[in-house]
Design a protein around this motif. Structure first.
Motif, short mmCIF file in Angstrom:
data_model
loop_
_atom_site.label_atom_id
_atom_site.label_comp_id
_atom_site.label_asym_id
_atom_site.label_seq_id
_atom_site.Cartn_x
_atom_site.Cartn_y
_atom_site.Cartn_z
N ARG A 329 42.44 33.65 46.70
CA ARG A 329 43.50 33.67 45.68
C ARG A 329 43.02 33.06 44.37
O ARG A 329 43.36 33.54 43.29
N VAL A 330 42.21 32.00 44.48
CA VAL A 330 41.66 31.38 43.27
C VAL A 330 40.73 32.37 42.56
O VAL A 330 40.81 32.55 41.34
N LEU A 331 39.85 33.02 43.32
CA LEU A 331 38.93 33.98 42.72
C LEU A 331 39.67 35.12 42.04
O LEU A 331 39.27 35.59 40.97
N ALA A 332 40.77 35.54 42.63
CA ALA A 332 41.51 36.70 42.11
C ALA A 332 42.08 36.47 40.73
O ALA A 332 42.27 37.42 39.96
N VAL A 333 42.35 35.19 40.37
CA VAL A 333 43.00 34.93 39.08
C VAL A 333 42.01 34.53 37.99
O VAL A 333 42.39 34.31 36.85
N VAL A 334 40.71 34.39 38.34
CA VAL A 334 39.70 34.06 37.34
C VAL A 334 39.21 35.35 36.71
O VAL A 334 38.75 36.26 37.40
N GLY A 335 39.33 35.45 35.39
CA GLY A 335 38.94 36.66 34.69
C GLY A 335 37.72 36.48 33.83
O GLY A 335 36.99 35.49 33.95
N ALA A 336 37.49 37.43 32.93
CA ALA A 336 36.33 37.39 32.05
C ALA A 336 36.46 36.33 30.98
O ALA A 336 35.47 35.83 30.46
N ARG A 337 37.71 35.99 30.62
CA ARG A 337 37.93 34.92 29.64
C ARG A 337 38.14 33.60 30.36
O ARG A 337 38.67 33.56 31.47
N GLY A 338 37.76 32.54 29.73
CA GLY A 338 37.85 31.23 30.37
C GLY A 338 39.28 30.77 30.56
O GLY A 338 40.12 30.91 29.66
N THR A 339 39.55 30.20 31.73
CA THR A 339 40.85 29.62 32.04
C THR A 339 40.63 28.21 32.57
O THR A 339 39.77 27.99 33.43
N GLY A 340 41.40 27.26 32.07
CA GLY A 340 41.27 25.89 32.53
C GLY A 340 41.64 25.74 33.99
O GLY A 340 42.33 26.57 34.58
N THR A 341 41.19 24.62 34.60
CA THR A 341 41.43 24.40 36.02
C THR A 341 42.92 24.38 36.34
O THR A 341 43.37 24.96 37.33
N ALA A 342 43.70 23.71 35.51
CA ALA A 342 45.15 23.64 35.74
C ALA A 342 45.77 25.04 35.67
O ALA A 342 46.66 25.38 36.44
N GLY A 343 45.28 25.85 34.72
CA GLY A 343 45.79 27.21 34.60
C GLY A 343 45.46 28.06 35.82
O GLY A 343 46.29 28.86 36.27
#
Length: 383
Positions: A329-343
């Motif tokens: 689930r964590v991998l699924a929400v990480v995209g090409a643009r950076g997202t902070g850990t809390a996000g």
């Protein structure tokens, strides 16, 4: 003030009055918590009693230490200490923080580390998930520096973090080579605003950009001789295994090797010329059967990671089909643009601690990477 924040604040203050690695203090913190211990010191109270000790302590000597700590505690201003640290770009990481390296809790006798001061862009927990220590002589030979550089560069290429002590010789060669291909961590015996050795000031700045600087000593503290031996236990504890590249008969690198052995971590040594004084310690480790002989990156990787987990091309860990549901689930929400850990935590529905753990595993596998704005999928063309 929240309970964990109060505990972390007390631990930060304790680093200013107690030398790292004190087992009695570690037992007090485990049983009573840092906030209570710090309050007792500040109020000049007697030390809180320990319900049970694995080993008896010399009460008179312990009380002498306690009185010395209590006297020093009156000179510590917590707000000023944390403010000076923040100005120097240094943060405090306490047990229970998402960035705390869990490997430190595996030391015999429990936690003898009050906390860690960290400087740098890298997340310490994630950096240490897949890491190897490379240590050796300060007065290294050209042969030793060459081998250390080759090992560090090759390990960094395979997504291992190289951990060493920031000293001249083998340490410096390992840090520099690792940064040409990946990440590195320098464990220092002084405050992280103090450049020791001074000639490595530029190196430490680069290490902070490519990983992290770590110390148990607060800002402003210069090192004393025993501090180097005390910090060696961290190099061994933070990593999966340690490689001794060169070591004389009384080299401090042998102290790091002893800690690795005590922790049942993989201990490796590089053979050198039989006529070389800087390889006597390595040869002794090999002769006594305490270390495995390694002559290249493949040897080290074979000892550190199971062969079936490694890419045959020597790259990062391959994608595993059996990712846990939380990590998937964590991998699924990480995209090409950076997202902070809390996000990432909010988007995945996972707690912060689980998100940090999953991101560390995914980073070790080369499936996500750090960027200035948080976490992202690796850029096209990169592993």
């Amino acid at each position: 003030m929240g309970g964990h924040e109060e505990e972390a604040r007390a631990r930060a203050c304790l680093t200013a009055v107690v030398r790292p690695g004190d087992p009695w203090l570690g037992a007090l913190l485990t049983e009573h918590g840092a906030a209570r211990v710090w309050a007792a010191l500040r109020e000049r109270e007697t030390p809180p009693p320990l319900g049970s000790e694995e080993e008896p302590i010399d009460e008179e000597r312990a009380l002498q230490r306690w009185r010395g700590w209590a006297h020093k505690s009156l000179t510590v201003d917590a707000d000023a200490l944390l403010a000076r640290s923040a100005e120097a770009g240094v943060r405090f990481v306490a047990p229970g923080d998402p960035e705390w390296p869990g490997r430190l809790d595996e030391r015999p006798g429990g936690r003898d580390c009050q906390g860690l001061w960290v400087r740098g862009h890298g997340d310490l927990r994630n950096l240490c998930l897949r890491s190897v220590g490379i240590v050796g002589a300060r007065a290294a030979s050209p042969y030793g520096e060459y081998v250390a550089s080759e090992l560090a560069h090759g390990l960094a290429e395979r997504s291992f973090t190289v951990v060493s002590g920031g000293a001249y010789g083998i340490d410096g060669a390992a840090h520099r080579a690792a940064m040409t291909a990946g990440r590195t961590v320098a464990v220092l015996a002084c405050g992280l605003d103090v450049d020791y050795p001074r000639g490595h000031a530029g190196l430490f700045t680069e290490v902070a950009r490519h990983g992290a600087l770590v110390s148990e000593r607060p800002v402003g503290r210069t090192p004393r001789a025993p501090d180097f031996l005390i910090r060696n236990r961290l190099i061994a504890a933070l990593t999966s295994g340690t490689v001794v590249v060169e070591a004389g008969r009384r080299s401090g690198a042998l102290n790091t090797a002893a800690h690795a052995d005590e922790l049942h971590r993989v201990l490796m040594a590089v053979p050198g010329p039989v006529t070389s004084a800087t390889s006597v310690g390595c040869h002794r480790l090999l002769k006594e059967g305490r270390a495995v002989c390694v002559t290249g990156v493949d040897d080290v990787v074979e000892q550190i990671a199971p062969l079936d987990e490694l890419s045959t091309t020597g790259g990062p860990l391959p994608v595993q089909a059996d990712l846990s549901a939380e990590t998937a689930r964590v991998l699924a929400v990480v995209g090409a643009r950076g997202t902070g850990t809390a996000g990432v935590a909010r988007a995945s529905g996972e707690g912060l601690e689980q998100t940090m753990r999953s991101l560390g595993l995914l980073a070790a596998a080369g499936l996500v990477e750090r960027c200035p704005t948080g976490w992202r999928r690796p850029l096209s063309g990169r592993p």
